[in-house]
Design a protein around this motif. Structure first.
Motif, PDB file in Angstrom:
ATOM      1  N   THR A 159       0.872  -1.138   0.020  1.00 16.44           N
ATOM      2  CA  THR A 159      -0.093   0.068   0.154  1.00 16.44           C
ATOM      3  C   THR A 159       0.944   1.235   0.084  1.00 16.44           C
ATOM      4  O   THR A 159       2.057   1.263   0.505  1.00 16.44           O
ATOM      5  CB  THR A 159      -0.920   0.124   1.370  1.00 16.44           C
ATOM      6  N   ILE A 160       0.531   2.273  -0.728  1.00 19.46           N
ATOM      7  CA  ILE A 160       1.330   3.563  -0.842  1.00 19.46           C
ATOM      8  C   ILE A 160       1.269   4.203   0.559  1.00 19.46           C
ATOM      9  O   ILE A 160       0.151   4.252   1.151  1.00 19.46           O
ATOM     10  CB  ILE A 160       0.815   4.546  -1.689  1.00 19.46           C
ATOM     11  N   PRO A 161       2.466   4.252   1.013  1.00 14.68           N
ATOM     12  CA  PRO A 161       2.652   4.573   2.502  1.00 14.68           C
ATOM     13  C   PRO A 161       2.252   6.051   2.790  1.00 14.68           C
ATOM     14  O   PRO A 161       2.074   7.024   2.184  1.00 14.68           O
ATOM     15  CB  PRO A 161       4.118   4.417   2.947  1.00 14.68           C
ATOM     16  N   THR A 162       1.477   6.225   4.131  1.00 13.79           N
ATOM     17  CA  THR A 162       1.277   7.555   4.533  1.00 13.79           C
ATOM     18  C   THR A 162       2.182   8.596   4.539  1.00 13.79           C
ATOM     19  O   THR A 162       2.298   9.686   3.961  1.00 13.79           O
ATOM     20  CB  THR A 162       0.597   7.526   5.844  1.00 13.79           C
ATOM     21  N   LEU A 221      -0.245  -0.941  -4.426  1.00  9.07           N
ATOM     22  CA  LEU A 221      -1.640  -1.065  -5.004  1.00  9.07           C
ATOM     23  C   LEU A 221      -2.371   0.152  -4.560  1.00  9.07           C
ATOM     24  O   LEU A 221      -1.717   0.803  -3.718  1.00  9.07           O
ATOM     25  CB  LEU A 221      -2.247  -2.228  -4.026  1.00  9.07           C
ATOM     26  N   SER A 222      -3.513   0.421  -5.436  1.00  9.43           N
ATOM     27  CA  SER A 222      -4.022   1.650  -5.230  1.00  9.43           C
ATOM     28  C   SER A 222      -4.953   1.620  -3.971  1.00  9.43           C
ATOM     29  O   SER A 222      -5.210   2.627  -3.456  1.00  9.43           O
ATOM     30  CB  SER A 222      -5.052   1.948  -6.463  1.00  9.43           C
ATOM     31  N   GLY A 223      -5.142   0.560  -3.437  1.00 12.09           N
ATOM     32  CA  GLY A 223      -5.798   0.472  -2.293  1.00 12.09           C
ATOM     33  C   GLY A 223      -7.090   1.013  -1.828  1.00 12.09           C
ATOM     34  O   GLY A 223      -7.508   1.183  -0.799  1.00 12.09           O
ATOM     35  N   ASP A 234      -6.550   9.474  -9.335  1.00  5.49           N
ATOM     36  CA  ASP A 234      -5.871  10.806  -9.227  1.00  5.49           C
ATOM     37  C   ASP A 234      -5.017  10.884  -7.740  1.00  5.49           C
ATOM     38  O   ASP A 234      -3.914  11.079  -7.644  1.00  5.49           O
ATOM     39  CB  ASP A 234      -6.764  12.076  -9.096  1.00  5.49           C
ATOM     40  N   GLU A 235      -5.811  10.533  -6.646  1.00  5.99           N
ATOM     41  CA  GLU A 235      -5.126  10.443  -5.510  1.00  5.99           C
ATOM     42  C   GLU A 235      -4.081   9.265  -5.408  1.00  5.99           C
ATOM     43  O   GLU A 235      -2.955   9.757  -4.835  1.00  5.99           O
ATOM     44  CB  GLU A 235      -6.242  10.173  -4.414  1.00  5.99           C
ATOM     45  N   ALA A 236      -4.242   8.185  -5.641  1.00  7.80           N
ATOM     46  CA  ALA A 236      -3.271   7.264  -5.739  1.00  7.80           C
ATOM     47  C   ALA A 236      -1.808   7.615  -6.717  1.00  7.80           C
ATOM     48  O   ALA A 236      -0.935   7.622  -6.047  1.00  7.80           O
ATOM     49  CB  ALA A 236      -3.820   5.712  -6.409  1.00  7.80           C
ATOM     50  N   ASN A 237      -2.163   8.106  -7.795  1.00  8.59           N
ATOM     51  CA  ASN A 237      -1.145   8.551  -8.427  1.00  8.59           C
ATOM     52  C   ASN A 237      -0.256   9.676  -7.841  1.00  8.59           C
ATOM     53  O   ASN A 237       0.798   9.840  -7.886  1.00  8.59           O
ATOM     54  CB  ASN A 237      -1.602   9.319  -9.965  1.00  8.59           C
ATOM     55  N   GLN A 238      -1.047  10.682  -7.192  1.00  8.67           N
ATOM     56  CA  GLN A 238      -0.133  11.837  -6.690  1.00  8.67           C
ATOM     57  C   GLN A 238       0.654  11.402  -5.273  1.00  8.67           C
ATOM     58  O   GLN A 238       1.750  11.628  -5.199  1.00  8.67           O
ATOM     59  CB  GLN A 238      -1.406  12.657  -5.992  1.00  8.67           C
ATOM     60  N   LYS A 239      -0.098  10.238  -4.709  1.00 12.24           N
ATOM     61  CA  LYS A 239       0.717   9.605  -3.726  1.00 12.24           C
ATOM     62  C   LYS A 239       2.129   9.003  -4.030  1.00 12.24           C
ATOM     63  O   LYS A 239       3.148   8.885  -3.358  1.00 12.24           O
ATOM     64  CB  LYS A 239      -0.196   8.963  -2.621  1.00 12.24           C
ATOM     65  N   SER A 293       4.375   6.560 -12.056  1.00 10.63           N
ATOM     66  CA  SER A 293       5.402   5.663 -11.830  1.00 10.63           C
ATOM     67  C   SER A 293       6.869   6.049 -12.178  1.00 10.63           C
ATOM     68  O   SER A 293       7.835   5.404 -11.499  1.00 10.63           O
ATOM     69  CB  SER A 293       5.006   4.295 -12.572  1.00 10.63           C
ATOM     70  N   VAL A 294       7.006   6.982 -13.062  1.00 14.65           N
ATOM     71  CA  VAL A 294       8.323   7.221 -13.562  1.00 14.65           C
ATOM     72  C   VAL A 294       8.746   8.655 -13.290  1.00 14.65           C
ATOM     73  O   VAL A 294      10.145   8.868 -13.348  1.00 14.65           O
ATOM     74  CB  VAL A 294       8.457   6.822 -15.164  1.00 14.65           C
TER      75      VAL A 294
END
Length: 296
Positions: free
Chosen positions: A214-217, A237-239, A244-249, A292-293
């Motif tokens: 999971t993308i960490p806090t 994982l997007s979780g 948009d939020e997953a990409n930003q994090k 990602s890149v």
């Protein structure tokens, strides 16, 4: 093991597409695609429809190795064909590395975590995976609370399965998901990092794994793990976050690429024309690739 696939997963820019919804989550995936439960009367018909959906995604020009380096499949998808080839072989022909989801779902919550249920016919799945030229596997469990005992047991189970996968000359994706609504997500992630490192340090030089986290806090919580010599790649994982939020994090985390499922296909619909479908999927692929890149 396919050395070209190994090098691609270790070094190539891009992300991993997760197309591995199984029996329990398939109705939701179909509903999001615009196929309601009234359009199928049994499980066989349901899986026929989901294979049609996945075939449309995988054969789309937007689903290309320029930006997608790997894809995770459900067992039935692995055993079905696309354009006369088993799905894994079709993906490989497009330059995309195939993986197989092998877990049999989650046990009930105990000690703040959900372990994997005993995996049905694990050896048979791995044997067939080898026959189907599958490069690696994915196995998921979930952390809800920062319970040190529970997290330790969960990571122990993950690496026990991972070593079985390694014995079949495949690369396991270890996926100890931290629920984004965890009672204390930061503390859960800190405990998890310590337990993961313990197991990684115990692997031999010929035992390599991937991590799906999971993308960490707190950005870069897992940066130490991304550079571990036994880690081929860390994917996120997007979780439950929006795309948009997953990409930003994700952009805030060095050396981690996406392995999104729902966030990848959330806007594609069965009634779209091929042009609309491909353009919608391309927009999603482009945004996830960029996250990602291109890091902050």
């Amino acid at each position: 093991m396919n050395k070209q696939h190994f090098e691609q997963m270790k070094n190539k820019g891009g992300f991993v597409a997760a197309l591995d919804q199984s029996g329990g989550s398939t109705p939701k995936a179909l509903a999001a695609y615009g196929v309601g439960e009234d359009q199928y009367s049994n499980e066989d018909e349901m899986f026929d429809l989901v294979h049609q959906m996945r075939t449309r995604i995988i054969t789309s020009p937007a689903f290309s190795s320029d930006k997608i380096i790997g894809s995770i499949l459900f067992e039935q998808t692995m055993d079905r064909e696309i354009e006369g080839q088993y799905t894994g072989d079709y993906l490989a022909s497009k330059g995309i590395v195939p993986f197989l989801k092998i877990d049999s779902g989650l046990a009930e919550k105990e000690n703040g975590v959900q372990l994997m249920k005993p995996i049905k016919d694990l050896d048979e799945k791995l044997r067939r995976g080898n026959e189907r030229n599958i490069f690696g596997t994915k196995e998921r469990s979930v952390i809800h609370d920062p319970n040190a005992e529970g997290i330790k047991e969960l990571v122990n189970q993950q690496f026990e399965v991972a070593k079985k996968v390694l014995s079949y000359d495949m690369i396991p994706i270890v996926e100890p998901e931290v629920d984004i609504d965890s009672s204390d997500k930061v503390k859960s992630e800190e405990i998890l990092k310590v337990e993961l490192k313990k197991h990684l340090d115990e692997l031999s030089e010929d035992q390599n794994v991937m991590l799906k986290l999971t993308i960490p806090t707190n950005a870069n919580t897992y940066k130490e793990l991304t550079g571990h010599p036994r880690v081929v790649r860390v994917v996120a994982l997007s979780g439950g976050y929006s795309r948009d939020e997953a990409n930003q994090k994700l952009k805030a985390n060095d050396n981690i690429i996406a392995s999104f499922s729902r966030a990848l296909v959330t806007d594609v619909e069965v009634k779209q024309s091929d042009e609309e479908f491909n353009n919608t999927l391309q927009k999603a692929v482009d945004s996830i690739y960029d996250a990602s890149v291109n890091k902050k």
